[in-house]
Each structure stands twice: as C-alpha cells, then as structure tokens.
Design a protein around this motif. Structure first.
Motif, mmCIF file in Angstrom:
data_model
loop_
_atom_site.group_PDB
_atom_site.id
_atom_site.type_symbol
_atom_site.label_atom_id
_atom_site.label_comp_id
_atom_site.label_asym_id
_atom_site.label_seq_id
_atom_site.Cartn_x
_atom_site.Cartn_y
_atom_site.Cartn_z
ATOM 1 N N SER A 97 -2.629 1.112 -9.202
ATOM 2 C CA SER A 97 -2.045 0.219 -10.197
ATOM 3 C C SER A 97 -2.990 -0.954 -10.479
ATOM 4 O O SER A 97 -3.847 -1.301 -9.652
ATOM 5 C CB SER A 97 -0.700 -0.328 -9.716
ATOM 6 N N THR B 159 0.018 -5.486 1.758
ATOM 7 C CA THR B 159 0.605 -4.176 1.454
ATOM 8 C C THR B 159 -0.135 -3.478 0.320
ATOM 9 O O THR B 159 -0.412 -2.270 0.376
ATOM 10 C CB THR B 159 2.092 -4.332 1.081
ATOM 11 N N ALA B 160 -0.462 -4.234 -0.735
ATOM 12 C CA ALA B 160 -1.162 -3.656 -1.879
ATOM 13 C C ALA B 160 -2.520 -3.100 -1.471
ATOM 14 O O ALA B 160 -2.915 -2.013 -1.908
ATOM 15 C CB ALA B 160 -1.330 -4.710 -2.971
ATOM 16 N N GLN C 277 -2.667 -3.618 -7.824
ATOM 17 C CA GLN C 277 -3.478 -3.396 -6.628
ATOM 18 C C GLN C 277 -4.933 -3.794 -6.865
ATOM 19 O O GLN C 277 -5.569 -4.402 -5.999
ATOM 20 C CB GLN C 277 -3.404 -1.923 -6.221
ATOM 21 N N LYS D 256 -3.452 -2.134 1.607
ATOM 22 C CA LYS D 256 -3.244 -0.958 2.463
ATOM 23 C C LYS D 256 -2.905 0.272 1.622
ATOM 24 O O LYS D 256 -3.421 1.370 1.871
ATOM 25 C CB LYS D 256 -2.124 -1.244 3.467
ATOM 26 N N ASP D 257 -2.041 0.103 0.628
ATOM 27 C CA ASP D 257 -1.692 1.218 -0.252
ATOM 28 C C ASP D 257 -2.907 1.704 -1.040
ATOM 29 O O ASP D 257 -3.094 2.916 -1.234
ATOM 30 C CB ASP D 257 -0.584 0.802 -1.222
ATOM 31 N N LEU D 258 -3.728 0.749 -1.483
ATOM 32 C CA LEU D 258 -4.928 1.110 -2.237
ATOM 33 C C LEU D 258 -5.891 1.890 -1.350
ATOM 34 O O LEU D 258 -6.455 2.915 -1.776
ATOM 35 C CB LEU D 258 -5.600 -0.163 -2.771
ATOM 36 N N GLU D 259 -6.079 1.448 -0.124
ATOM 37 C CA GLU D 259 -6.972 2.154 0.799
ATOM 38 C C GLU D 259 -6.450 3.559 1.096
ATOM 39 O O GLU D 259 -7.235 4.507 1.217
ATOM 40 C CB GLU D 259 -7.122 1.351 2.092
ATOM 41 N N GLN D 260 -5.135 3.685 1.207
ATOM 42 C CA GLN D 260 -4.558 5.006 1.461
ATOM 43 C C GLN D 260 -4.794 5.943 0.282
ATOM 44 O O GLN D 260 -5.116 7.123 0.457
ATOM 45 C CB GLN D 260 -3.054 4.862 1.724
ATOM 46 N N THR D 261 -4.668 5.394 -0.942
ATOM 47 C CA THR D 261 -4.887 6.213 -2.135
ATOM 48 C C THR D 261 -6.359 6.616 -2.259
ATOM 49 O O THR D 261 -6.674 7.776 -2.558
ATOM 50 C CB THR D 261 -4.457 5.441 -3.395
ATOM 51 N N MET E 235 -0.501 8.886 -4.843
ATOM 52 C CA MET E 235 0.011 7.657 -5.449
ATOM 53 C C MET E 235 -1.040 7.090 -6.401
ATOM 54 O O MET E 235 -2.182 6.874 -5.996
ATOM 55 C CB MET E 235 0.323 6.621 -4.356
#
Length: 301
Positions: free
Chosen positions: A4, A36-37, A7, A39-44, A1
């Motif tokens: 962005s 959420t942003a 994020q 968490k998504d950033l950490e996952q990426t 992903m």
C-alpha cells in the motif's frame, strides 16, 4: 498481500529519520502503526529492509534498493494527483536563469512537468551565480530566475518564495552529539566543520555564527554538496545544510543523521525572481502559474 502507499510512506519516513519514533512524530501517528506497516511490508517483499538496533533503524542492502523504488512510486503518485492540463496551442520562449543548488536539487522534476503541461513552451535554462542572475534580469537577458530568494537583496527585483527549507546539523551515524539533549553552536564549534561554499552558503553560515561568540572550526571548504555528504558520513566533520539537499546516505552507503540546533538557523528559501515592473509575457505567466499551482500560491515579498 499487496503493498500500500501507506506502507511506502511509512517506510520512506523511517528510512529518512532512522528512528521509528521520529517517523511517527512526522506522520502524526503512533509508533506501533509504523512498526506494523514496516513488518507487513517486509513480509510482502520477503526481505528484511531494516536492521533494528539500539541506535535506531539501519537499512539493509535490500532496504536501500527498495527506497530507490519507493521514491519513484511516490513521485509518480504526486505527478498523477497534481495534473496540469496543457494550455491548448500556447507556444512561446522563456529564458530562465537558475543557481547551482536550484538546478541540482529543485528544478529537474519541475522542468519535466512543465514540458508535459506546456509542450510548446521553449524554456532556455542558464546556470549562473546570484550576482550574474541579478544583472541578467535587470538587463533583460533573462525573463525570470529560480534561485535562493533568501540571498536576494536587490530592491530592483521582485521575488516570490515557493518553499523554505530548514537547515539542520549533519553528523555521521552514532556521533556523540546524537546522545545529547540539546546541541547548539557552542557544541558544534568544538567539532571539525566542513564548510560548503556554493551559492553563498559560507556567507550565509557566517551571518548566523556572527550572532554568537562561537566560530566554526572549518577544516575544509568545498563547493561540492556530495563532498560534504561523503565527508560527514565518513566522520571527517559536521556541517549545517538545508533539508532540500539532504540525502541520508553518502555515495558510499554510509548514513547521515541530523540534529536541529538550539539556536535559530535561517531557512534556505527557494523561489522566483524577475525585474520589478516587468511586463509579463504569456510564457512568464505560464511559468509562474505552474509554480503557483504546485506550491499553493506561496507568499509574496
């Protein structure tokens, strides 16, 4: 992903505030959107950027490294979306005086953009205190100045404020005042106080303290913003300083939190100054027009 800009902006706001709730309030969005942003950033990224605790969001080593790059990305985006076209073959020389705080925390990025916009504009920069700047403008040694307009009192000078930087109380992480509902100068006076002296900061502070019956318990006076930052972060005292010089970590990696005092604290205003009635040269016009475009035609005084 892919990462962005949204994020990155949410991450920077959370890092600077240390709280999801404060970041959400500043951004005008829900706390869940920020969570959420991130968490998504950490996952990426594949790394934890924050450690969640009852005290808020504390950055990890990876988070501090990512913040450095995040600032660079946002600065580049800001430059790309605020392009100034070079003014043809315009060439000229401009002597500009500036105070210590302005040179250290305001001007560097703008000087780079000015040179890209007008590559043939030769800006000669001089660092001086306010008294020397005022005298130099009036004697025509300097064409213009960038300084703290909130300190200028000479009626022979015209000033134009570009930005107003709010002053807040700096405290170390987990300081007892962070848990209080409101903090005023009465409570601040009970703490050891680190007094910044550069650019008349001490004089400005005493002006608003003098409107109350309280006085700061000054344990150290210093002209170094970085010394104040390190001492506050280490728990050696507190200070009231502007957001323009705020960085939420000391050089040692310790966090600084901020509190808005209940009493009205004057902002630190930054802007331009020149001799009243001076005939503007093309170089002066170019310099002024850059700041007009950057700060969307700020108010005159």
């Amino acid at each position: 992903m892919p990462v962005s800009l949204r994020q990155i902006r949410y991450f920077v706001s959370t890092a600077e505030h240390g709280q999801i709730s404060q970041a959400a309030a500043e951004l005008g969005i829900s706390q869940s959107a920020v969570t959420t942003a991130i968490k998504d950033l950490e996952q990426t990224v594949g790394l934890d950027l924050f450690v969640r605790s009852t005290h808020g969001m504390e950055m990890t080593t990876a988070g501090r490294q990512f913040l450095f790059h995040a600032y660079e990305i946002l600065n580049k985006v800001d430059e790309a979306t605020n392009l100034l076209l070079p003014a043809g073959d315009f060439a000229g020389q401009l002597t500009v005086a500036a105070s210590y705080t302005v040179i250290g925390y305001f001007l560097p990025n703008h000087l780079g953009r000015l040179r890209r916009a007008w590559p043939n504009l030769d800006i000669q920069l001089f660092e001086l205190n306010r008294e020397a700047i005022e005298e130099g403008l009036l004697s025509n040694r300097y064409d213009m100045a960038v300084l703290l307009t909130s300190n200028v009192i000479n009626s022979d000078l015209a000033t134009e404020t570009l930005m107003s930087s709010r002053r807040r109380l700096w405290v170390p992480a987990r300081h007892r005042l962070l848990s209080q509902g409101s903090v005023g100068l009465k409570e601040i006076a009970e703490e050891p106080y680190i007094m910044l002296t550069v650019d008349e900061a001490a004089h400005t502070a005493l002006r608003y303290w003098s409107n109350t019956s309280y006085r700061p318990n000054v344990t150290l006076r210093t002209s170094s913003v970085e010394a104040v930052r390190s001492l506050v972060a280490d728990g050696q005292g507190v200070a009231i300083l502007s957001d323009m010089v705020l960085r939420p970590w000391s050089l040692e990696g310790k966090r600084i939190e901020t509190i808005v005092p209940t009493e009205p604290i004057p902002s630190m205003d930054v802007g331009l100054a020149w001799r009243r009635g001076a005939q503007f040269t093309p170089a002066m016009e170019a310099f002024r027009s850059y700041f007009h475009q950057t700060f969307f035609l700020p108010s005159h005084r």
